[in-house]
Design a protein around this motif. Structure first.
Motif, mmCIF file in Angstrom:
data_model
loop_
_atom_site.group_PDB
_atom_site.id
_atom_site.type_symbol
_atom_site.label_atom_id
_atom_site.label_comp_id
_atom_site.label_asym_id
_atom_site.label_seq_id
_atom_site.Cartn_x
_atom_site.Cartn_y
_atom_site.Cartn_z
ATOM 1 N N PRO A 1 -7.709 -11.656 -17.496
ATOM 2 C CA PRO A 1 -6.907 -10.510 -17.939
ATOM 3 C C PRO A 1 -5.891 -10.072 -16.887
ATOM 4 O O PRO A 1 -6.040 -10.367 -15.703
ATOM 5 C CB PRO A 1 -7.960 -9.423 -18.183
ATOM 6 N N SER A 2 -4.892 -9.360 -17.352
ATOM 7 C CA SER A 2 -3.850 -8.888 -16.443
ATOM 8 C C SER A 2 -4.428 -7.871 -15.468
ATOM 9 O O SER A 2 -5.499 -7.298 -15.701
ATOM 10 C CB SER A 2 -2.696 -8.286 -17.242
ATOM 11 N N CYS B 1 -4.378 -26.188 -19.508
ATOM 12 C CA CYS B 1 -4.682 -25.157 -20.509
ATOM 13 C C CYS B 1 -6.172 -24.816 -20.536
ATOM 14 O O CYS B 1 -7.032 -25.691 -20.449
ATOM 15 C CB CYS B 1 -4.247 -25.619 -21.896
ATOM 16 N N TYR B 2 -6.440 -23.525 -20.697
ATOM 17 C CA TYR B 2 -7.816 -23.018 -20.828
ATOM 18 C C TYR B 2 -8.498 -23.670 -22.029
ATOM 19 O O TYR B 2 -7.922 -23.736 -23.117
ATOM 20 C CB TYR B 2 -7.758 -21.503 -21.014
ATOM 21 N N TYR C 1 -12.619 -11.643 -10.806
ATOM 22 C CA TYR C 1 -11.664 -12.597 -11.378
ATOM 23 C C TYR C 1 -10.877 -13.358 -10.315
ATOM 24 O O TYR C 1 -9.790 -13.856 -10.583
ATOM 25 C CB TYR C 1 -10.689 -11.913 -12.354
ATOM 26 N N SER D 1 -4.617 -13.384 -12.533
ATOM 27 C CA SER D 1 -4.362 -13.177 -13.961
ATOM 28 C C SER D 1 -3.639 -14.388 -14.524
ATOM 29 O O SER D 1 -2.760 -14.955 -13.883
ATOM 30 C CB SER D 1 -3.475 -11.951 -14.165
ATOM 31 N N GLU D 2 -4.024 -14.773 -15.744
ATOM 32 C CA GLU D 2 -3.415 -15.969 -16.311
ATOM 33 C C GLU D 2 -3.397 -15.889 -17.832
ATOM 34 O O GLU D 2 -4.411 -15.637 -18.467
ATOM 35 C CB GLU D 2 -4.203 -17.205 -15.863
ATOM 36 N N THR D 3 -2.213 -16.103 -18.382
ATOM 37 C CA THR D 3 -2.045 -16.229 -19.826
ATOM 38 C C THR D 3 -1.441 -17.596 -20.079
ATOM 39 O O THR D 3 -0.503 -17.988 -19.384
ATOM 40 C CB THR D 3 -1.114 -15.141 -20.365
ATOM 41 N N PRO E 1 -0.362 -17.782 -27.058
ATOM 42 C CA PRO E 1 -0.746 -17.481 -25.679
ATOM 43 C C PRO E 1 -2.020 -16.639 -25.621
ATOM 44 O O PRO E 1 -2.189 -15.700 -26.393
ATOM 45 C CB PRO E 1 0.455 -16.679 -25.149
ATOM 46 N N TYR E 2 -2.910 -17.000 -24.690
ATOM 47 C CA TYR E 2 -4.195 -16.309 -24.552
ATOM 48 C C TYR E 2 -4.418 -15.957 -23.078
ATOM 49 O O TYR E 2 -4.235 -16.806 -22.191
ATOM 50 C CB TYR E 2 -5.324 -17.212 -25.061
ATOM 51 N N ALA E 3 -4.828 -14.722 -22.843
ATOM 52 C CA ALA E 3 -5.082 -14.263 -21.470
ATOM 53 C C ALA E 3 -6.534 -14.577 -21.110
ATOM 54 O O ALA E 3 -7.423 -13.753 -21.300
ATOM 55 C CB ALA E 3 -4.794 -12.775 -21.342
ATOM 56 N N SER E 4 -6.777 -15.767 -20.576
ATOM 57 C CA SER E 4 -8.151 -16.131 -20.188
ATOM 58 C C SER E 4 -8.611 -15.289 -19.003
ATOM 59 O O SER E 4 -9.788 -14.933 -18.914
ATOM 60 C CB SER E 4 -8.224 -17.616 -19.847
#
Ligand SMILES: [Zn+2]
Length: 155
Positions: free
Chosen positions: A65-66, A147-148, A109, A71-73, A60-63
């Motif tokens: 950030p929280s 997916c990113y 963002y 926000s999206e992981t 999982p990658y946070a493209s």
């Protein structure tokens, strides 16, 4: 060749290397998978589809950030073996000319626009999104799985 107004930002090498170390250490959310299709496993570091039989790490990658409404992981692949980070950053990566959606974000963002490359040149869509002065960057994602894939900034 036409000079692009954009710059492709592949996944940082330190993020790929950290994922490789985590997978070796058996961290549970880092899975090692073997590509079984020529267009199903995009490596976010070299920006190529893995060839069938190549090993990848799925993690999982946070493209985004929280701490933000958008926000999206989400899951991404990198080659399990070290690969060359994509270097032709003024050129749109050839493996991803189709099957991508482009999301424009502002400096906070927030997602402010999105376009699918329906047979159009992806460069034209990216440049149109970047013509909006509010656009800080554009993220390319899989149009099917969401997916990113990579980020694009102004050059
Ligand atoms: Zn790779």
């Amino acid at each position: 060749m036409k000079t692009s107004m954009f710059q492709v930002v592949p996944l940082p090498t330190e993020v790929a290397d950290r994922a490789r170390r985590a997978a070796k250490a058996g961290v549970v959310d880092h899975a090692v998978v073997i590509a079984d299709s020529p267009t199903g496993y995009p490596c976010r570091h070299c920006l190529r589809f893995a060839k069938p039989g190549e090993r990848l790490i799925l993690f999982p990658y946070a493209s985004i950030p929280s701490g933000h409404p958008y926000s999206e992981t989400g899951p991404i692949f990198v080659h399990a073996e070290p690969c060359q980070r994509y270097r032709a950053t003024r050129e749109y990566p050839g493996d991803f000319r189709s099957g991508r959606v482009f999301r424009a974000y502002n400096t906070g963002y927030d997602m402010i626009d999105a376009q699918v490359a329906n047979g159009s040149e992806p460069e034209a869509i990216v440049e149109k999104l970047l013509q909006n002065p509010e656009t800080a960057f554009v993220d390319a994602r899989s149009v099917t799985r969401g997916c990113y894939t990579f980020r694009i900034q102004r050059a």
